[in-house]
Design a protein around this motif. Structure first.
Motif, PDB file in Angstrom:
ATOM      1  N   GLN A  87      30.973  48.340  40.109  1.00 16.98           N
ATOM      2  CA  GLN A  87      30.002  48.766  39.106  1.00 16.98           C
ATOM      3  C   GLN A  87      30.632  49.121  37.763  1.00 16.98           C
ATOM      4  O   GLN A  87      29.981  49.050  36.737  1.00 16.98           O
ATOM      5  CB  GLN A  87      29.203  49.958  39.618  1.00 16.98           C
ATOM      6  N   LYS A  88      31.885  49.497  37.765  1.00 10.26           N
ATOM      7  CA  LYS A  88      32.495  49.985  36.527  1.00 10.26           C
ATOM      8  C   LYS A  88      33.691  49.184  36.044  1.00 10.26           C
ATOM      9  O   LYS A  88      34.234  49.478  34.991  1.00 10.26           O
ATOM     10  CB  LYS A  88      32.912  51.444  36.705  1.00 10.26           C
ATOM     11  N   SER A  89      34.130  48.192  36.803  1.00 11.09           N
ATOM     12  CA  SER A  89      35.322  47.483  36.361  1.00 11.09           C
ATOM     13  C   SER A  89      35.390  46.067  36.930  1.00 11.09           C
ATOM     14  O   SER A  89      34.665  45.708  37.851  1.00 11.09           O
ATOM     15  CB  SER A  89      36.588  48.254  36.761  1.00 11.09           C
ATOM     16  N   LEU A  90      36.283  45.309  36.347  1.00 13.66           N
ATOM     17  CA  LEU A  90      36.609  43.959  36.791  1.00 13.66           C
ATOM     18  C   LEU A  90      38.121  43.877  36.874  1.00 13.66           C
ATOM     19  O   LEU A  90      38.824  44.294  35.959  1.00 13.66           O
ATOM     20  CB  LEU A  90      36.088  42.922  35.786  1.00 13.66           C
ATOM     21  N   ALA A  91      38.607  43.385  37.982  1.00 15.23           N
ATOM     22  CA  ALA A  91      40.050  43.175  38.136  1.00 15.23           C
ATOM     23  C   ALA A  91      40.307  41.681  38.265  1.00 15.23           C
ATOM     24  O   ALA A  91      39.597  40.979  38.982  1.00 15.23           O
ATOM     25  CB  ALA A  91      40.582  43.904  39.366  1.00 15.23           C
ATOM     26  N   GLU A  92      41.312  41.206  37.548  1.00 14.75           N
ATOM     27  CA  GLU A  92      41.753  39.815  37.631  1.00 14.75           C
ATOM     28  C   GLU A  92      43.142  39.817  38.240  1.00 14.75           C
ATOM     29  O   GLU A  92      44.057  40.454  37.721  1.00 14.75           O
ATOM     30  CB  GLU A  92      41.803  39.196  36.241  1.00 14.75           C
ATOM     31  N   VAL A  93      43.282  39.131  39.352  1.00 14.02           N
ATOM     32  CA  VAL A  93      44.558  39.084  40.055  1.00 14.02           C
ATOM     33  C   VAL A  93      45.026  37.635  40.086  1.00 14.02           C
ATOM     34  O   VAL A  93      44.299  36.760  40.549  1.00 14.02           O
ATOM     35  CB  VAL A  93      44.432  39.630  41.495  1.00 14.02           C
ATOM     36  N   ASP A  94      46.219  37.387  39.578  1.00 10.72           N
ATOM     37  CA  ASP A  94      46.806  36.055  39.620  1.00 10.72           C
ATOM     38  C   ASP A  94      47.724  35.962  40.833  1.00 10.72           C
ATOM     39  O   ASP A  94      48.561  36.844  41.053  1.00 10.72           O
ATOM     40  CB  ASP A  94      47.626  35.774  38.355  1.00 10.72           C
ATOM     41  N   TYR A  95      47.550  34.885  41.595  1.00  7.74           N
ATOM     42  CA  TYR A  95      48.384  34.655  42.771  1.00  7.74           C
ATOM     43  C   TYR A  95      49.292  33.457  42.542  1.00  7.74           C
ATOM     44  O   TYR A  95      48.895  32.456  41.957  1.00  7.74           O
ATOM     45  CB  TYR A  95      47.515  34.367  44.006  1.00  7.74           C
TER      46      TYR A  95
END
Length: 114
Positions: A87-95
């Motif tokens: 609801q409060k954030s977006l995380a982008e994770v590169d693999y």
């Protein structure tokens, strides 16, 4: 610490296969499309298998139907950019090689009416 939090989010969203409803499996060419459901009938997650391994885009949803995560598998390994929403954030994770290479976080800023 960020990587541990992201990995725990990943496991809870992508590998949350334990539910009472059976998944729906559909043959699509040489792929098997798998759809897992919550007890309320909404889709929990959806993606593909090839030769018994996760492949292609997998998307997970919360019980209200909002997207929780999206990412891609190649031959059973995480690859490229994965996104995790709340609801409060977006995380982008590169693999890279199925390992976390980098993490970026964005927080929703509060909008104040003036």
């Amino acid at each position: 610490m960020k990587k541990i939090l992201i990995l725990s989010a990943l496991f809870s969203s992508v590998f949350a296969f334990a539910q009472s409803q059976k998944p729906v499996l559909e043959q699509e060419g040489n792929l098997v499309k798998a759809t897992y459901y919550y007890d309320n009938g909404k889709i929990q997650q959806q993606g593909y298998f090839k030769d018994g391994k996760l492949t292609g885009v997998w998307i997970a949803y919360d019980e209200q139907g909002n997207k929780k995560s999206s990412g891609e598998y190649n031959n059973g390994q995480k690859t490229g950019k994965w996104f995790f929403w709340n609801q409060k954030s977006l995380a982008e994770v590169d693999y890279a090689n199925s390992r976390v290479a980098s993490v970026k976080n964005w927080k929703q800023e509060a909008i104040v009416n003036k």
